[in-house]
Design an enzyme around this catalytic site. Structure first.
Site, PDB file in Angstrom:
ATOM      1  N   ASP A 251       0.862  -1.193   0.000  1.00 41.06           N
ATOM      2  CA  ASP A 251       0.000   0.000   0.000  1.00 41.06           C
ATOM      3  C   ASP A 251       0.897   1.242   0.000  1.00 41.06           C
ATOM      4  OD1 ASP A 251      -2.960   0.980   0.543  1.00 41.06           O
ATOM      5  OD2 ASP A 251      -1.612   2.199   1.790  1.00 41.06           O
ATOM      6  N   ASN A 259      -2.459  12.895  -4.843  1.00 41.78           N
ATOM      7  CA  ASN A 259      -3.602  13.289  -5.670  1.00 41.78           C
ATOM      8  C   ASN A 259      -4.101  14.686  -5.311  1.00 41.78           C
ATOM      9  OD1 ASN A 259      -3.953  11.131  -7.458  1.00 41.78           O
ATOM     10  ND2 ASN A 259      -5.062   9.917  -5.935  1.00 41.78           N
ATOM     11  N   ASP A 268      -1.670   9.276 -11.290  1.00 41.76           N
ATOM     12  CA  ASP A 268      -1.636   8.238 -12.326  1.00 41.76           C
ATOM     13  C   ASP A 268      -0.197   7.895 -12.706  1.00 41.76           C
ATOM     14  OD1 ASP A 268      -4.369   8.150 -12.332  1.00 41.76           O
ATOM     15  OD2 ASP A 268      -4.630   9.279 -14.199  1.00 41.76           O
ATOM     16  N   ASP A 294      -4.571   2.290  -4.537  1.00 34.84           N
ATOM     17  CA  ASP A 294      -3.109   2.360  -4.498  1.00 34.84           C
ATOM     18  C   ASP A 294      -2.506   1.120  -3.846  1.00 34.84           C
ATOM     19  OD1 ASP A 294      -4.179   2.997  -2.033  1.00 34.84           O
ATOM     20  OD2 ASP A 294      -2.561   4.350  -1.478  1.00 34.84           O
TER      21      ASP A 294
END
Length: 373
Positions: A251, A259, A268, A294
């Site tokens: 993770d 973001n 991305d 993620d």
């Protein structure tokens, strides 16, 4: 994968044997043998003894073609279809061997081979040599002495067109046990390749469908559905053969901040780079999957837990070389959990839960670390 394959191909219509060469099948080549050549034998290209024409069997191939077409409809993987294509060529031509080479960058690699003699075909041939052969057309024809010197007894060559590849594959065929190939032999091989060409193109379409269903388009990794199927299969295999199996869950730390602070394009980019790093870091037999958001998962067949912990530590350092924003040089970090079968779980859901607990222990301990169950 099997569910996808069944749903994509189970509605086919059975075609009678005498209708196998219908207009719905796209021929491998549009070049037809001239009728004036029907009774002309091609020059000898192999070393086998010549067999008089009156002893040859010139019966139509329709029954064998129908059987071949039926078998090809039931096959689901490229190696199976490639193998059946070559066996079909050997059966119809009585060749000593046959091979199939597919384009792979600067060379043509051997995708499959079938033979009825000792020895092995070369693993690869130069693209320039293949292009010289195919420049004369993709139809079945005798090979000249100058073509592919790594195959000294090469008798026939043919191009095998793909639905999507710009360069056709190359089919190579050895000498016949009946002597020289005549026009009837050439016609049989051509008919076999036409039938096989339709099955090949169907397989390509199916593979594209599989990739759309089981591959995450952003990262290039397997998606969650593929992960669940692969993990179930690997647990069955590990149980049957009493072999180790380990699972890693990863993770990304503070990914929401990437973001929110840098935008979704930066997010991305990070996911793509993580996917590339994961796929490059492990073996092709290790299944790299995007677990969700993620989170990533990697299935390690034949690998004990302590070895995966070592690999996870190496991966953690590799991820630190990814920077979402070159201006502030803040690296990507990840928390990683590791568990193994059967010590931490004997079923798929048990193993996932054990790995997930280890992952959250890594986060609770300060992130950017590896913890095993």
């Amino acid at each position: 994968v099997s569910d996808c394959a069944e749903s994509a191909t189970s509605d086919h219509v059975t075609v009678p044997c005498d209708q196998v060469k219908s207009e719905t099948m796209v021929p491998t080549s549009s070049i037809e043998l001239n009728r004036a050549e029907k009774d002309t034998a091609f020059p000898a290209t192999g070393t086998a003894e010549m067999v008089p024409r009156e002893k040859r069997s010139d019966a139509p191939l329709s029954a064998a073609a129908g059987e071949l077409a039926g078998e090809l409809l039931s096959l689901r993987t490229a190696p199976e279809i490639q193998s059946r294509i070559l066996r079909g060529i050997i059966d119809c031509s009585r060749a000593a061997w046959a091979g199939l080479y597919t384009p792979a960058g600067k060379v043509y690699k051997s995708a499959q081979e079938a033979r009825s003699r000792a020895g092995k075909l070369p693993d690869r041939v130069e693209t320039t040599a293949v292009k010289e052969i195919l420049a004369r057309g993709v139809d079945v024809r005798p090979s000249s002495e100058r073509e592919l010197r790594s195959l000294p007894d090469l008798a026939l060559v043919a191009g095998f067109r793909s639905e999507f590849e710009t360069d056709p594959a190359l089919v190579v065929i050895g000498p016949s046990s009946n002597g020289d190939y005549d026009s009837n032999d050439i016609a049989r091989v051509r008919e076999t390749l036409e039938i096989c060409g339709a099955a090949w193109r169907n397989l390509e379409l199916l593979e594209r469908l599989r990739s759309q269903v089981f591959i995450d388009f952003l990262t290039g990794c397997y998606n969650r559905r593929a992960f669940e199927e692969h993990l179930t299969i690997e647990i069955v295999r590990a149980r049957r053969y009493e072999r180790p199996l380990s699972l890693m869950l990863l993770d990304l730390d503070h990914f929401k901040d990437v973001n929110d602070g840098l935008g979704h394009d930066a997010g991305d980019y990070v996911l793509q780079k993580v996917g590339e790093t994961l796929r490059a870091a492990f073996r092709t037999t290790d299944r790299v999957c995007r677990f969700g958001g993620d989170e990533f998962a990697v299935i390690f067949p034949e690998t004990p837990k302590d070895e995966v912990v070592r690999l996870a530590e190496r991966l953690r350092r590799q991820l630190a070389a990814i920077f979402p924003d070159p201006r502030n040089r803040l690296p990507v970090t990840a928390s990683i959990g590791v568990a193994s079968y059967p010590f931490d779980g004997v079923r798929a859901e048990e193993l996932v839960k054990a790995t997930d607990r280890a992952l959250y222990q890594a986060k609770a301990a300060g992130r950017n670390r590896v913890i095993s169950a």
